[in-house]
Write an enzyme that holds these catalytic residues in place. Structure first.
Site, PDB file in Angstrom:
ATOM      1  N   ASN A   1      14.522   8.931  -4.099  1.00 51.63           N
ATOM      2  CA  ASN A   1      13.629   8.997  -2.937  1.00 51.63           C
ATOM      3  C   ASN A   1      14.478   9.410  -1.727  1.00 51.63           C
ATOM      4  O   ASN A   1      15.261   8.606  -1.225  1.00 51.63           O
ATOM      5  CB  ASN A   1      12.984   7.623  -2.701  1.00 51.63           C
ATOM      6  CG  ASN A   1      12.095   7.624  -1.458  1.00 51.63           C
ATOM      7  OD1 ASN A   1      11.943   8.652  -0.808  1.00 51.63           O
ATOM      8  ND2 ASN A   1      11.513   6.471  -1.159  1.00 51.63           N
ATOM      9  N   PRO A   2      14.327  10.643  -1.254  1.00 51.87           N
ATOM     10  CA  PRO A   2      15.176  11.099  -0.154  1.00 51.87           C
ATOM     11  C   PRO A   2      14.744  10.501   1.183  1.00 51.87           C
ATOM     12  O   PRO A   2      15.388  10.689   2.216  1.00 51.87           O
ATOM     13  CB  PRO A   2      14.945  12.627  -0.146  1.00 51.87           C
ATOM     14  CG  PRO A   2      13.578  12.805  -0.712  1.00 51.87           C
ATOM     15  CD  PRO A   2      13.321  11.657  -1.649  1.00 51.87           C
TER      16      PRO A   2
ATOM     17  N   GLU B   1       7.183   1.968  -7.889  1.00 55.21           N
ATOM     18  CA  GLU B   1       6.624   3.200  -8.483  1.00 55.21           C
ATOM     19  C   GLU B   1       7.001   3.309  -9.957  1.00 55.21           C
ATOM     20  O   GLU B   1       6.193   3.696 -10.800  1.00 55.21           O
ATOM     21  CB  GLU B   1       7.132   4.434  -7.730  1.00 55.21           C
ATOM     22  CG  GLU B   1       6.410   4.699  -6.432  1.00 55.21           C
ATOM     23  CD  GLU B   1       6.522   6.164  -5.999  1.00 55.21           C
ATOM     24  OE1 GLU B   1       6.659   7.042  -6.870  1.00 55.21           O
ATOM     25  OE2 GLU B   1       6.489   6.413  -4.785  1.00 55.21           O
TER      26      GLU B   1
ATOM     27  N   ASP C   1      12.546  -1.173  -2.732  1.00 54.95           N
ATOM     28  CA  ASP C   1      11.590  -1.893  -3.564  1.00 54.95           C
ATOM     29  C   ASP C   1      10.357  -1.040  -3.868  1.00 54.95           C
ATOM     30  O   ASP C   1       9.761  -1.151  -4.935  1.00 54.95           O
ATOM     31  CB  ASP C   1      11.153  -3.191  -2.865  1.00 54.95           C
ATOM     32  CG  ASP C   1      12.307  -4.169  -2.731  1.00 54.95           C
ATOM     33  OD1 ASP C   1      13.368  -3.928  -3.351  1.00 54.95           O
ATOM     34  OD2 ASP C   1      12.166  -5.160  -2.003  1.00 54.95           O
ATOM     35  N   GLY C   2       9.993  -0.180  -2.905  1.00 59.90           N
ATOM     36  CA  GLY C   2       8.824   0.684  -3.090  1.00 59.90           C
ATOM     37  C   GLY C   2       9.049   1.654  -4.239  1.00 59.90           C
ATOM     38  O   GLY C   2       8.132   1.930  -5.026  1.00 59.90           O
TER      39      GLY C   2
ATOM     40  N   GLY D   1      16.500   4.175  -4.414  1.00 62.51           N
ATOM     41  CA  GLY D   1      15.581   3.887  -3.310  1.00 62.51           C
ATOM     42  C   GLY D   1      15.447   2.389  -3.124  1.00 62.51           C
ATOM     43  O   GLY D   1      16.315   1.620  -3.555  1.00 62.51           O
TER      44      GLY D   1
ATOM     45  N   GLY E   1       6.372  -4.558  -0.867  1.00 58.34           N
ATOM     46  CA  GLY E   1       6.605  -3.566   0.191  1.00 58.34           C
ATOM     47  C   GLY E   1       5.510  -2.523   0.302  1.00 58.34           C
ATOM     48  O   GLY E   1       5.606  -1.610   1.110  1.00 58.34           O
TER      49      GLY E   1
ATOM     50  N   ASN F   1       4.515   8.500  -4.597  1.00 56.64           N
ATOM     51  CA  ASN F   1       3.875   8.427  -5.920  1.00 56.64           C
ATOM     52  C   ASN F   1       4.195   9.596  -6.843  1.00 56.64           C
ATOM     53  O   ASN F   1       3.612   9.714  -7.927  1.00 56.64           O
ATOM     54  CB  ASN F   1       2.342   8.255  -5.800  1.00 56.64           C
ATOM     55  CG  ASN F   1       2.016   6.931  -5.160  1.00 56.64           C
ATOM     56  OD1 ASN F   1       2.727   5.957  -5.378  1.00 56.64           O
ATOM     57  ND2 ASN F   1       0.971   6.879  -4.347  1.00 56.64           N
TER      58      ASN F   1
ATOM     59  N   HIS G   1       7.034  13.617  -2.675  1.00 51.60           N
ATOM     60  CA  HIS G   1       6.005  12.878  -1.936  1.00 51.60           C
ATOM     61  C   HIS G   1       5.883  11.488  -2.536  1.00 51.60           C
ATOM     62  O   HIS G   1       6.392  11.228  -3.637  1.00 51.60           O
ATOM     63  CB  HIS G   1       4.654  13.619  -2.009  1.00 51.60           C
ATOM     64  CG  HIS G   1       4.254  13.983  -3.407  1.00 51.60           C
ATOM     65  ND1 HIS G   1       3.615  13.104  -4.245  1.00 51.60           N
ATOM     66  CD2 HIS G   1       4.454  15.113  -4.126  1.00 51.60           C
ATOM     67  CE1 HIS G   1       3.417  13.689  -5.418  1.00 51.60           C
ATOM     68  NE2 HIS G   1       3.929  14.910  -5.375  1.00 51.60           N
TER      69      HIS G   1
HETATM   70  C1  LIG Z   1      13.955 -15.285  13.488  1.00 52.69           C
HETATM   71  C2  LIG Z   1      14.657 -15.027  12.223  1.00 52.69           C
HETATM   72  C3  LIG Z   1      13.711 -14.543  11.193  1.00 52.69           C
HETATM   73  C4  LIG Z   1      14.422 -14.145   9.962  1.00 52.69           C
HETATM   74  C5  LIG Z   1      13.473 -13.954   8.863  1.00 52.69           C
HETATM   75  C6  LIG Z   1      14.111 -13.210   7.765  1.00 52.69           C
HETATM   76  C7  LIG Z   1      13.288 -13.302   6.561  1.00 52.69           C
HETATM   77  C8  LIG Z   1      13.542 -12.167   5.645  1.00 52.69           C
HETATM   78  C9  LIG Z   1      12.890 -12.418   4.333  1.00 52.69           C
HETATM   79  C10 LIG Z   1      12.671 -11.146   3.651  1.00 52.69           C
HETATM   80  C11 LIG Z   1      11.947 -11.315   2.379  1.00 52.69           C
HETATM   81  C12 LIG Z   1      11.867 -10.012   1.740  1.00 52.69           C
HETATM   82  C13 LIG Z   1      10.987  -9.952   0.563  1.00 52.69           C
HETATM   83  C14 LIG Z   1      10.976  -8.534   0.084  1.00 52.69           C
HETATM   84  C15 LIG Z   1      10.133  -7.648   0.536  1.00 52.69           C
HETATM   85  C16 LIG Z   1      10.281  -6.195   0.174  1.00 52.69           C
HETATM   86  O1  LIG Z   1       9.656  -5.934  -1.044  1.00 52.69           O
HETATM   87  C17 LIG Z   1       9.644  -5.364   1.258  1.00 52.69           C
HETATM   88  C18 LIG Z   1       9.840  -3.872   0.958  1.00 52.69           C
HETATM   89  O2  LIG Z   1      11.181  -3.554   0.798  1.00 52.69           O
HETATM   90  P1  LIG Z   1      11.695  -2.036   0.898  1.00 52.69           P
HETATM   91  O3  LIG Z   1      10.840  -1.201   0.011  1.00 52.69           O
HETATM   92  O4  LIG Z   1      13.121  -2.054   0.426  1.00 52.69           O
HETATM   93  O5  LIG Z   1      11.549  -1.641   2.312  1.00 52.69           O
HETATM   94  N1  LIG Z   1      10.246  -5.674   2.535  1.00 52.69           N
HETATM   95  C19 LIG Z   1       9.604  -6.312   3.501  1.00 52.69           C
HETATM   96  O6  LIG Z   1       8.443  -6.601   3.377  1.00 52.69           O
HETATM   97  C20 LIG Z   1      10.383  -6.590   4.774  1.00 52.69           C
HETATM   98  C21 LIG Z   1      10.158  -7.978   5.268  1.00 52.69           C
HETATM   99  C22 LIG Z   1      11.051  -8.217   6.451  1.00 52.69           C
HETATM  100  C23 LIG Z   1      10.526  -9.297   7.304  1.00 52.69           C
HETATM  101  C24 LIG Z   1      11.337  -9.532   8.542  1.00 52.69           C
HETATM  102  N1  LIG Z   2       9.634  12.219  -1.179  1.00 56.84           N
HETATM  103  C1  LIG Z   2       8.943  11.240  -0.606  1.00 56.84           C
HETATM  104  N2  LIG Z   2       8.337  11.411   0.582  1.00 56.84           N
HETATM  105  C2  LIG Z   2       7.652  10.408   1.172  1.00 56.84           C
HETATM  106  N3  LIG Z   2       7.522   9.162   0.636  1.00 56.84           N
HETATM  107  C3  LIG Z   2       8.106   8.934  -0.544  1.00 56.84           C
HETATM  108  C4  LIG Z   2       8.835   9.945  -1.226  1.00 56.84           C
HETATM  109  N4  LIG Z   2       9.311   9.420  -2.390  1.00 56.84           N
HETATM  110  C5  LIG Z   2       8.871   8.139  -2.426  1.00 56.84           C
HETATM  111  N5  LIG Z   2       8.164   7.844  -1.324  1.00 56.84           N
HETATM  112  C6  LIG Z   2       7.555   6.553  -0.924  1.00 56.84           C
HETATM  113  O1  LIG Z   2       8.396   5.977   0.060  1.00 56.84           O
HETATM  114  C7  LIG Z   2       8.089   4.599   0.186  1.00 56.84           C
HETATM  115  C8  LIG Z   2       9.297   3.787   0.526  1.00 56.84           C
HETATM  116  O2  LIG Z   2      10.217   3.922  -0.480  1.00 56.84           O
HETATM  117  P1  LIG Z   2      11.441   2.938  -0.696  1.00 56.84           P
HETATM  118  O3  LIG Z   2      12.344   3.660  -1.647  1.00 56.84           O
HETATM  119  O4  LIG Z   2      10.967   1.617  -1.087  1.00 56.84           O
HETATM  120  O5  LIG Z   2      12.147   2.868   0.726  1.00 56.84           O
HETATM  121  P2  LIG Z   2      12.120   1.702   1.825  1.00 56.84           P
HETATM  122  O6  LIG Z   2      12.914   0.585   1.262  1.00 56.84           O
HETATM  123  O7  LIG Z   2      12.778   2.310   3.019  1.00 56.84           O
HETATM  124  O8  LIG Z   2      10.705   1.318   2.070  1.00 56.84           O
HETATM  125  C9  LIG Z   2       7.460   4.215  -1.133  1.00 56.84           C
HETATM  126  O9  LIG Z   2       6.138   3.848  -0.862  1.00 56.84           O
HETATM  127  C10 LIG Z   2       7.499   5.469  -1.968  1.00 56.84           C
HETATM  128  O10 LIG Z   2       6.315   5.595  -2.725  1.00 56.84           O
END
Ligand SMILES: CCCCCCCCCCCCC/C=C/[C@@H](O)[C@H](COP(=O)(O)O)NC(=O)CCCCC
Ligand SMILES: Nc1ncnc2c1ncn2[C@@H]1O[C@H](COP(=O)(O)OP(=O)(O)O)[C@@H](O)[C@H]1O
Ligand SMILES: [Ca+2]
Length: 502
Positions: A108-109, A173, A168-169, A166, A472, A144, A142
């Protein structure tokens, strides 16, 4: 274990476990080059005494669960002995059937700091080449793209596993692509919440290049691309629980880490509009959501997991070879019907009505750099349960104390407005019914004008619904039904696994 009956370059003895050898190559000591083309001048003394040499690349444990690739060069007096060593090691490596030879890689770029391609090319691809793993790499175009390719087109027979680069997203997938394809191929109706999922045979690896990287961190112990690549190469595997999420008998999504309504749903919904900020969007939206302090009314019904070992407040943690996961996994083996499906198990549902700031279901600890112990530190990766955490309406100050516990070593659940239950299934029903038109608006990502304000129906100051944060991804449906299974045991395997030392 390869012991130093031959002499390593340093002159000291060295033991390397075969299971942690990545590659072996013979050195042409006289020609001053290695067989991979890199120049290397051999130390004069050892060249004279031992004219033949071979180099072993192996996994070295580094700080904080990191793994690194190290080289050790062994010297011999005789060429035949040297070749015998190299050949024997190669034969032993070939005999390790759990190691992948062909991988399908999706990058995922766009995730995290948009460094996925660079991370793969610079840190991961050279290691796969070293370990003689062939790869087919697809840079997604893109959202999905990877999911749909896996579900319909990918020639899965050609590969030993799929890897995503990439967050969690992206992992989500992969799960959706592979699990959906497996169910379709086996005639399983995903829309039926009671249907038993058929396991997929391909394993999924993850190279962290996202924003939270919780799935990687909670399984490996660190979000480090080199560490994950090395776990993939040595063939480490870890079964994982998968929750299936339904709405009115319609399948919505699978979840393997966090399903969060209220606080985490709102943070995600707000942060998606700020993707340009990169991972910092979560800090910004987290702070903003904390200030808004919205609570949501509804009913949570759940089926406690009473037939298993372990509780959410245990001091022990899920680690490599976890006894609790193994024991609970046996409850799902071929000859055992999952207890919660037995007729006599019915009636065990509990119901809690209230006003909640957050409803979180953590199927694994959800540890990540922001929360090193995770939302539920004692949760298990493969016990067939999810930890349901209910945070009731409380003051901002208390909610801040609760959030700060995510970052400290103190008991997350030792607060009178927080409760936790280890469950097999749960349902959430918001107090106010969501109309179809509102769902349509939410599904299309539009801002909501029709939200019902709890206290003043004529204004729109406070929403009646949050969204679910599903690994996520945003789920617009407030009312959901969730079932957590590891059925059959080994439903999903990741190449990544937590190291013994976590
Ligand atoms: C005042 C201090 C507050 C500190 C709170 C920190 C709590 C962080 C807990 C994070 C739990 C994360 C659970 C995972 C969620 C991920 O699936 C989701 C998507 O990740 P990604 O695709 O890599 O972007 N991330 C989130 O929903 C981010 C939650 C962050 C909330 C601050
Ligand atoms: N080429 C792309 N362009 C735009 N979105 C994409 C692409 N490839 C994957 N995605 C979407 O990007 C979103 C975030 O991906 P992820 O790898 O979890 O990064 P992040 O941790 O920053 O959220 C996901 O919903 C995924 O479906
Ligand atoms: Ca679990």
């Amino acid at each position: 274990t390869l012991m130093a009956s031959v002499v390593p370059q340093t002159g000291t003895s060295h033991g390397v476990s075969v299971s942690e050898i990545l590659a072996v190559r013979e050195l042409d000591v006289d020609s001053e080059t290695k067989d991979d083309g890199r120049w290397q001048k051999m130390p004069q003394k050892s060249t004279e005494a031992y004219p033949y040499a071979f180099t072993v690349s192996y996994v070295e444990r580094a700080w904080q669960h990191r793994w690194r690739c190290s080289d050790v060069t062994f010297h011999c007096l005789e060429g035949a002995l040297c070749q015998q060593w190299v050949q024997t090691i190669r034969e032993q490596l070939t005999a390790l059937t759990s190691r992948p030879k062909h991988l399908l890689v999706y990058i995922n770029p766009y995730g995290g700091k948009q460094q996925g391609e660079r991370i793969y090319e610079q840190k991961v691809a050279p290691l796969f080449t070293l370990a003689s793993i062939s790869t087919h790499v697809i840079v997604t175009e893109h959202a999905n793209h990877a999911r749909d390719h896996l579900r319909t087109e990918a020639e899965l027979k050609k590969y030993d596993g799929v890897v995503c680069v990439g967050g969690d997203g992206m992992f989500s997938e992969m799960v959706h692509g592979l699990v959906s394809r497996t169910q379709r191929d086996n005639g399983v109706d995903q829309n039926s919440p009671e249907e038993k999922l058929v396991p997929c045979t391909l394993r999924i690896g993850i190279i962290p290049a996202g924003s939270t990287d919780c799935i990687c961190y909670a399984t490996v112990g660190i979000n480090d691309p080199v560490t994950s690549a090395l776990h993939i190469i040595v063939g480490d595997a870890q079964p994982m629980d998968v929750c299936s999420v339904h709405h009115n008998n319609t399948f919505l999504r699978y979840s393997v880490s966090l399903l969060g309504y209220g606080f985490y749903g709102d943070v995600l919904a707000d942060s998606e509009r700020k993707r340009w900020m990169g991972p910092a969007r979560y800090d910004f939206s987290g702070f903003k959501t904390f200030l808004t302090h919205h609570y949501y009314e509804g009913t949570v019904s759940f089926l406690p997991a009473t037939d298993i070992l372990g509780t959410p407040r245990d001091k022990t943690r899920c680690r490599a070879g976890c006894f609790i996961c193994q024991h609970n996994g046996q409850l799902y083996s071929e000859d055992h019907q999952p207890l919660f499906l037995l007729p006599e198990y019915k009636g065990g549902w509990r119901v809690i009505r209230g006003k909640f700031l957050a409803i979180n279901a953590a199927s694994m600890s959800c540890a990540c750099p922001r929360s090193p112990k995770g939302l539920s530190p004692a949760a298990h990766l493969a016990d067939g349960t999810t930890d349901l955490i209910l945070v009731r309406k409380c003051s901002r100050f208390n909610f801040l104390r609760h959030l700060l516990r995510h970052t400290s070593k103190y008991d997350q659940f030792d607060m009178n407005f927080v409760e936790v239950h280890r469950v097999r299934r749960f349902r959430f029903t918001p107090r106010y019914c969501q109309s179809d038109s509102e769902l349509d608006l939410r599904e299309n990502g539009k801002r909501l004008f029709s939200q019902i304000c709890r206290d003043h129906p004529a204004c729109s100051c406070s929403p009646a619904y949050s969204s679910w944060n599903c690994d996520g991804e945003i789920l617009p449906h407030a009312a959901i039904e969730v079932g957590c299974v590891t059925t059959p045991y080994n439903l999903l395997c990741k190449y990544t696994v937590h190291s013994e030392s976590i």
